[in-house]
Design a protein around this motif. Structure first.
Motif, PDB file in Angstrom:
ATOM      1  N   GLU A  26       0.895  -0.547   0.062  1.00  0.00           N
ATOM      2  CA  GLU A  26       0.303  -0.405  -0.070  1.00  0.00           C
ATOM      3  C   GLU A  26       0.540   1.099  -0.020  1.00  0.00           C
ATOM      4  N   ASN A  27       0.111   2.486  -1.117  1.00  0.00           N
ATOM      5  CA  ASN A  27       1.325   3.716  -0.557  1.00  0.00           C
ATOM      6  C   ASN A  27       1.302   4.425   0.436  1.00  0.00           C
ATOM      7  N   PRO A  28       2.363   4.763   1.103  1.00  0.00           N
ATOM      8  CA  PRO A  28       2.087   5.752   2.203  1.00  0.00           C
ATOM      9  C   PRO A  28       1.449   6.869   2.076  1.00  0.00           C
ATOM     10  N   ILE A  29       1.828   6.853   0.946  1.00  0.00           N
ATOM     11  CA  ILE A  29       0.723   7.985   1.129  1.00  0.00           C
ATOM     12  C   ILE A  29      -0.629   8.841   0.280  1.00  0.00           C
ATOM     13  N   MET A  30      -1.485   9.028   0.934  1.00  0.00           N
ATOM     14  CA  MET A  30      -2.948   9.186   0.138  1.00  0.00           C
ATOM     15  C   MET A  30      -3.053  10.899   0.222  1.00  0.00           C
ATOM     16  N   LEU A  31      -3.510  10.618  -1.035  1.00  0.00           N
ATOM     17  CA  LEU A  31      -3.943  12.145  -2.154  1.00  0.00           C
ATOM     18  C   LEU A  31      -4.703  12.306  -2.212  1.00  0.00           C
ATOM     19  N   SER A  32      -5.531  13.356  -2.902  1.00  0.00           N
ATOM     20  CA  SER A  32      -6.817  13.435  -2.909  1.00  0.00           C
ATOM     21  C   SER A  32      -7.192  15.392  -3.311  1.00  0.00           C
ATOM     22  N   SER A  49      -2.487  12.975   3.330  1.00  0.00           N
ATOM     23  CA  SER A  49      -1.671  12.450   4.639  1.00  0.00           C
ATOM     24  C   SER A  49      -0.484  11.104   4.130  1.00  0.00           C
ATOM     25  N   VAL A  50       0.647  11.130   4.855  1.00  0.00           N
ATOM     26  CA  VAL A  50       1.668  10.216   4.980  1.00  0.00           C
ATOM     27  C   VAL A  50       1.057   9.276   6.551  1.00  0.00           C
ATOM     28  N   VAL A 102      -2.047  15.911 -10.456  1.00  0.00           N
ATOM     29  CA  VAL A 102      -0.870  17.144  -9.493  1.00  0.00           C
ATOM     30  C   VAL A 102      -0.298  15.455  -9.158  1.00  0.00           C
ATOM     31  N   ARG A 103       1.078  15.776  -8.520  1.00  0.00           N
ATOM     32  CA  ARG A 103       2.166  14.544  -7.789  1.00  0.00           C
ATOM     33  C   ARG A 103       3.165  15.227  -6.849  1.00  0.00           C
ATOM     34  N   VAL A 104       2.479  14.298  -5.742  1.00  0.00           N
ATOM     35  CA  VAL A 104       3.191  14.766  -4.151  1.00  0.00           C
ATOM     36  C   VAL A 104       4.884  13.875  -4.323  1.00  0.00           C
ATOM     37  N   TRP A 105       5.708  14.535  -4.218  1.00  0.00           N
ATOM     38  CA  TRP A 105       7.172  13.029  -3.547  1.00  0.00           C
ATOM     39  C   TRP A 105       6.924  13.149  -2.043  1.00  0.00           C
ATOM     40  N   TYR A 106       7.730  12.481  -1.737  1.00  0.00           N
ATOM     41  CA  TYR A 106       7.981  12.068   0.438  1.00  0.00           C
ATOM     42  C   TYR A 106       8.661  11.141   0.265  1.00  0.00           C
ATOM     43  N   GLY A 107      10.165  10.666   0.809  1.00  0.00           N
ATOM     44  CA  GLY A 107      10.823  10.066   0.822  1.00  0.00           C
ATOM     45  C   GLY A 107      11.190  10.369  -0.356  1.00  0.00           C
ATOM     46  N   SER A 108      11.168   8.687  -0.364  1.00  0.00           N
ATOM     47  CA  SER A 108      11.158   7.872  -1.487  1.00  0.00           C
ATOM     48  C   SER A 108      10.457   7.483  -2.457  1.00  0.00           C
ATOM     49  N   ASP A 109       8.720   7.708  -1.760  1.00  0.00           N
ATOM     50  CA  ASP A 109       7.785   7.321  -2.681  1.00  0.00           C
ATOM     51  C   ASP A 109       6.829   8.566  -2.776  1.00  0.00           C
ATOM     52  N   ASN A 110       6.219   8.476  -3.861  1.00  0.00           N
ATOM     53  CA  ASN A 110       5.299  10.017  -4.867  1.00  0.00           C
ATOM     54  C   ASN A 110       3.924   9.261  -5.268  1.00  0.00           C
TER      55      ASN A 110
END
Length: 264
Positions: A26-32, A49-50, A102-110
């Motif tokens: 599961e992706n550790p980032i939730m985006l909406s 959220s992360v 819209v794209r977000v990156w956090y740590g090694s995840d996106n």
């Protein structure tokens, strides 16, 4: 117990492990975003959220149209892992209508999310369409749409309505300028509400800027909508009953004269 026996005992477990389906992480980032579609001047609210807050790590964000970078941002997430940013549309970078990402990156995840954008004013019709009245006539109707495309509009006399045929993968809004001379909803001379349906599902709408000749409504429609039916209390063809009667009488007279010439 020798090595051969150990290998034979371990083989079934090894085979089972190799044949088990892989479980996607599961992706550790939730985006909406707060909506699926926007128009010129709207604020795009990006939130999510992360699962794990990384000390000293900032989130990177980009808004893209095809391969063009529309805007970039960098910010810290809250202590509970949540984040929210407000992006204002408009300006030279927002001149194209279509699908934006819209794209977000956090740590090694996106992670990314797509939304629709219409680079036109949301408060007035941006297009006109020729509506077939079903009896050989047409009239023009102004409209604007976000989150879909309109294929055609026709008068539905059985339901005293206008039928909008459209395509929409996402939810959105449809603005219609309804000419009172062709469709209206009244009760004892006063304006009353239209009934708006997508299939059998009632749709909510807001009426704006009612005038003596036009009623303007905004209809919110769900993803996958292919038809919207706007039902009033009366629909009027381009050629009224008197005109139709005159055409019929004229045709009868012409036919009578033709018969007189052929059969004196």
């Amino acid at each position: 117990m020798n090595a051969v026996c150990l290998a034979m005992m371990a083989a079934p477990a090894l085979i089972a492990a190799l044949t088990l389906p892989a479980v996607a992480q599961e992706n550790p980032i939730m985006l909406s975003t707060d909506r699926d579609s926007y128009m010129l001047g709207d604020d795009v609210v990006v939130w999510g959220s992360v699962s794990t807050v990384l000390p000293g790590e900032q989130m990177q964000m980009k808004v893209l149209y095809r391969d063009d970078v529309i805007m970039v941002d960098q910010f810290e997430v809250a202590a509970d892992g949540s984040f929210a940013r407000r992006v204002s549309s408009g300006g030279p970078n927002w001149e194209n209508s279509g699908s934006y990402i819209v794209r977000v990156w956090y740590g090694s995840d996106n992670i990314s999310r797509e939304f629709e954008y219409v680079a036109e004013d949301a408060d007035a019709p941006t297009r006109q369409i020729e509506v077939a009245d079903g009896r050989g006539g047409t009239f023009d109707l102004g409209y604007a749409i976000r989150g879909g495309t309109v294929d055609r509009m026709v008068v539905d006399y059985d339901n005293m309505a206008i039928l909008v045929e459209m395509e929409s993968d996402r939810g959105g809004d449809l603005l219609l300028d309804l000419p009172r001379q062709y469709i209206n909803a009244t009760d004892a001379g006063d304006d009353t509400e239209f009934i708006v349906l997508a299939g059998d599902q009632p749709l909510q709408y807001v009426e704006r800027d009612a005038a003596s000749d036009v009623r303007r409504i905004w209809v919110a429609f769900p993803p996958g909508t292919s038809e919207i039916l706007v039902i009033g209390t009366a629909v009027v063809p381009e050629f009224g009953a008197v005109a139709v009667l005159l055409v019929a009488v004229g045709g009868a007279v012409a036919a009578s004269r033709l018969r007189t010439r052929i059969f004196p």
